[in-house]
Scaffold this motif. Structure first.
Motif, PDB file in Angstrom:
ATOM      1  N   GLU A 164      67.666  65.604  51.811  1.00 37.40           N
ATOM      2  CA  GLU A 164      68.214  66.246  50.615  1.00 37.40           C
ATOM      3  C   GLU A 164      67.106  66.759  49.703  1.00 37.40           C
ATOM      4  N   ILE A 165      66.001  66.042  49.630  1.00 39.31           N
ATOM      5  CA  ILE A 165      64.858  66.539  48.848  1.00 39.31           C
ATOM      6  C   ILE A 165      64.380  67.875  49.412  1.00 39.31           C
ATOM      7  N   ALA A 166      64.221  67.929  50.732  1.00 37.90           N
ATOM      8  CA  ALA A 166      63.766  69.171  51.369  1.00 37.90           C
ATOM      9  C   ALA A 166      64.793  70.289  51.195  1.00 37.90           C
ATOM     10  N   GLY A 167      66.069  69.953  51.355  1.00 33.14           N
ATOM     11  CA  GLY A 167      67.111  70.969  51.272  1.00 33.14           C
ATOM     12  C   GLY A 167      67.279  71.572  49.887  1.00 33.14           C
ATOM     13  N   ASN A 168      66.875  70.829  48.862  1.00 32.41           N
ATOM     14  CA  ASN A 168      67.021  71.312  47.484  1.00 32.41           C
ATOM     15  C   ASN A 168      65.672  71.538  46.803  1.00 32.41           C
ATOM     16  N   ALA A 169      64.608  71.645  47.600  1.00 31.61           N
ATOM     17  CA  ALA A 169      63.264  71.781  47.048  1.00 31.61           C
ATOM     18  C   ALA A 169      63.083  73.076  46.257  1.00 31.61           C
ATOM     19  N   ASP A 170      63.898  74.102  46.533  1.00 27.14           N
ATOM     20  CA  ASP A 170      63.788  75.342  45.764  1.00 27.14           C
ATOM     21  C   ASP A 170      64.076  75.107  44.288  1.00 27.14           C
ATOM     22  N   LEU A 171      64.981  74.165  43.985  1.00 22.06           N
ATOM     23  CA  LEU A 171      65.283  73.850  42.585  1.00 22.06           C
ATOM     24  C   LEU A 171      64.084  73.175  41.914  1.00 22.06           C
ATOM     25  N   LEU A 172      63.393  72.330  42.664  1.00 23.33           N
ATOM     26  CA  LEU A 172      62.166  71.714  42.141  1.00 23.33           C
ATOM     27  C   LEU A 172      61.130  72.783  41.814  1.00 23.33           C
ATOM     28  N   ALA A 173      60.952  73.707  42.753  1.00 31.62           N
ATOM     29  CA  ALA A 173      59.946  74.750  42.577  1.00 31.62           C
ATOM     30  C   ALA A 173      60.269  75.636  41.379  1.00 31.62           C
ATOM     31  N   GLU A 174      61.550  75.851  41.123  1.00 34.38           N
ATOM     32  CA  GLU A 174      61.968  76.724  40.022  1.00 34.38           C
ATOM     33  C   GLU A 174      62.087  75.973  38.701  1.00 34.38           C
ATOM     34  N   GLY A 175      61.718  74.683  38.686  1.00 32.03           N
ATOM     35  CA  GLY A 175      61.748  73.908  37.452  1.00 32.03           C
ATOM     36  C   GLY A 175      63.128  73.466  37.020  1.00 32.03           C
ATOM     37  N   LYS A 176      64.099  73.528  37.923  1.00 36.07           N
ATOM     38  CA  LYS A 176      65.480  73.147  37.593  1.00 36.07           C
ATOM     39  C   LYS A 176      65.711  71.677  37.964  1.00 36.07           C
ATOM     40  N   SER A 178      67.140  69.113  36.430  1.00 34.74           N
ATOM     41  CA  SER A 178      68.471  68.518  36.247  1.00 34.74           C
ATOM     42  C   SER A 178      69.405  68.914  37.377  1.00 34.74           C
ATOM     43  N   GLN A 179      69.381  70.181  37.760  1.00 35.33           N
ATOM     44  CA  GLN A 179      70.222  70.632  38.869  1.00 35.33           C
ATOM     45  C   GLN A 179      69.815  69.949  40.170  1.00 35.33           C
ATOM     46  N   PHE A 180      68.508  69.813  40.362  1.00 33.47           N
ATOM     47  CA  PHE A 180      68.008  69.130  41.561  1.00 33.47           C
ATOM     48  C   PHE A 180      68.535  67.692  41.607  1.00 33.47           C
ATOM     49  N   ALA A 181      68.429  66.977  40.488  1.00 33.26           N
ATOM     50  CA  ALA A 181      68.893  65.591  40.437  1.00 33.26           C
ATOM     51  C   ALA A 181      70.394  65.505  40.677  1.00 33.26           C
ATOM     52  N   ASN A 182      71.160  66.444  40.118  1.00 32.77           N
ATOM     53  CA  ASN A 182      72.614  66.439  40.320  1.00 32.77           C
ATOM     54  C   ASN A 182      72.971  66.668  41.786  1.00 32.77           C
ATOM     55  N   LYS A 183      72.286  67.604  42.416  1.00 33.67           N
ATOM     56  CA  LYS A 183      72.546  67.894  43.836  1.00 33.67           C
ATOM     57  C   LYS A 183      72.308  66.659  44.695  1.00 33.67           C
ATOM     58  N   LEU A 184      71.193  65.968  44.443  1.00 33.77           N
ATOM     59  CA  LEU A 184      70.879  64.775  45.230  1.00 33.77           C
ATOM     60  C   LEU A 184      71.894  63.672  44.985  1.00 33.77           C
ATOM     61  N   THR A 185      72.284  63.494  43.730  1.00 37.19           N
ATOM     62  CA  THR A 185      73.256  62.444  43.402  1.00 37.19           C
ATOM     63  C   THR A 185      74.587  62.697  44.098  1.00 37.19           C
ATOM     64  N   ALA A 187      75.137  64.393  46.787  1.00 46.86           N
ATOM     65  CA  ALA A 187      74.996  64.288  48.237  1.00 46.86           C
ATOM     66  C   ALA A 187      74.817  62.849  48.696  1.00 46.86           C
ATOM     67  N   LEU A 188      74.053  62.069  47.937  1.00 45.79           N
ATOM     68  CA  LEU A 188      73.710  60.717  48.364  1.00 45.79           C
ATOM     69  C   LEU A 188      74.669  59.659  47.821  1.00 45.79           C
ATOM     70  N   GLU A 189      75.385  59.986  46.736  1.00 51.71           N
ATOM     71  CA  GLU A 189      76.348  59.051  46.159  1.00 51.71           C
ATOM     72  C   GLU A 189      77.677  59.773  45.939  1.00 51.71           C
ATOM     73  N   PRO A 190      78.328  60.190  47.019  1.00 48.74           N
ATOM     74  CA  PRO A 190      79.534  61.015  46.893  1.00 48.74           C
ATOM     75  C   PRO A 190      80.682  60.331  46.161  1.00 48.74           C
ATOM     76  N   GLU A 191      80.659  58.992  46.084  1.00 47.16           N
ATOM     77  CA  GLU A 191      81.750  58.300  45.392  1.00 47.16           C
ATOM     78  C   GLU A 191      81.799  58.681  43.918  1.00 47.16           C
ATOM     79  N   LYS A 192      80.678  59.120  43.350  1.00 46.64           N
ATOM     80  CA  LYS A 192      80.660  59.530  41.951  1.00 46.64           C
ATOM     81  C   LYS A 192      81.428  60.822  41.733  1.00 46.64           C
TER      82      LYS A 192
END
Length: 255
Positions: A164-176, A178-185, A187-192
């Motif tokens: 998931e880090i690799a799949g959303n690394a473009d958000l990291l590169a673009e300084g986003k 919060s969006q990166f953290a939301n995407k990972l959450t 994907a990794l904690e779908p119950e939320k």
């Protein structure tokens, strides 16, 4: 240019160490994005240049060993003339449970020697992606724990996290961040994201069940229970016999 730094120790001996989870994350970004060049030695590190989203990115794995990571980061930062806010450092975090992560900017080094070195070379205002590896429970065990390999069972959470880090690394590169953290959450904690759990049989959407309805007579629709009681037909009383005589005495009726 953005710099994504993975922290770890170089060499096959350390490759699967918990302390090397930063290297693992950067390796996964490199593997998943074909725009990156082959690894090469530069800035006292192994580096690869490519593009993530709209940003040019340099992946960096310092070759100086963990305690001197700042030397490689400082050299690359000065060459590209970037600011600390353009740098993301990915590293292991003892104080987070395995599979958990946190994004933050700035702060202290928390006893992490890699961060201590980077802060000494470029200041503290860089961005950090902390990846939880858990704590052994005793401070005396920390050194052997972080330099120990991940167990085979750890692959159940480690591989999805790195993916998931690799799949959303473009958000990291673009300084986003919060969006990166939301995407990972998500994907990794779908119950939320489910908001109420699975939909029960016969229930409504969102996990809510319909309350059972009490039966009504056709003529009672829309009436309160008080009104219904008032309109109910009075029971017939006996007109003769011992029961009739007793009721007449109670009610004060005369023949």
């Amino acid at each position: 240019m953005r710099l994504i730094i993975g922290l770890g120790n170089p060499g096959a001996k350390y490759e699967r160490n918990r302390h090397n989870i930063g290297f693992m994350a950067v390796d996964e970004i490199h593997r998943c994005h074909s725009s990156f060049s082959p690894w090469r030695a530069r800035f006292q590190a192994q580096v690869s240049e490519g593009r993530l989203g709209s940003e040019k990115v340099l992946l960096v794995k310092p070759s100086t060993y963990m305690n001197e990571s700042g030397r490689a980061v400082g050299e690359a930062m000065r060459f590209y003339k970037v600011e600390p806010q353009d740098i993301v450092v990915i590293y292991d975090e003892l104080d987070l449970p395995p599979a958990k992560f946190r994004m933050k900017t700035g702060g202290g080094h928390g006893g992490h020697n890699g961060l201590r070195s980077i802060t000494a070379h470029i200041g503290a205002d860089y961005r950090r992606l902390r990846l939880g590896i858990g704590h052994p429970g005793d401070k005396k065990l920390v050194s052997n724990y972080v330099l120990g390999d991940f167990a085979k069972a750890d692959a159940d959470w480690l591989e999805p996290l790195l993916g998931e880090i690799a799949g959303n690394a473009d958000l990291l590169a673009e300084g986003k961040d919060s969006q990166f953290a939301n995407k990972l959450t998500l994907a990794l904690e779908p119950e939320k994201a489910k908001r109420g759990g699975p939909r029960p049989a016969g229930g409504e959407q969102g996990g809510k069940t319909s309350a059972p309805k009490s039966p009504r007579s056709p003529g009672a629709k829309g009436q309160s229970h008080i009104r219904q009681a008032r309109q109910a037909k009075a029971p017939e009383l006996p007109k003769s016999g011992p029961m009739a005589d007793m009721l007449k005495k109670l009610l004060g009726q005369k023949d």
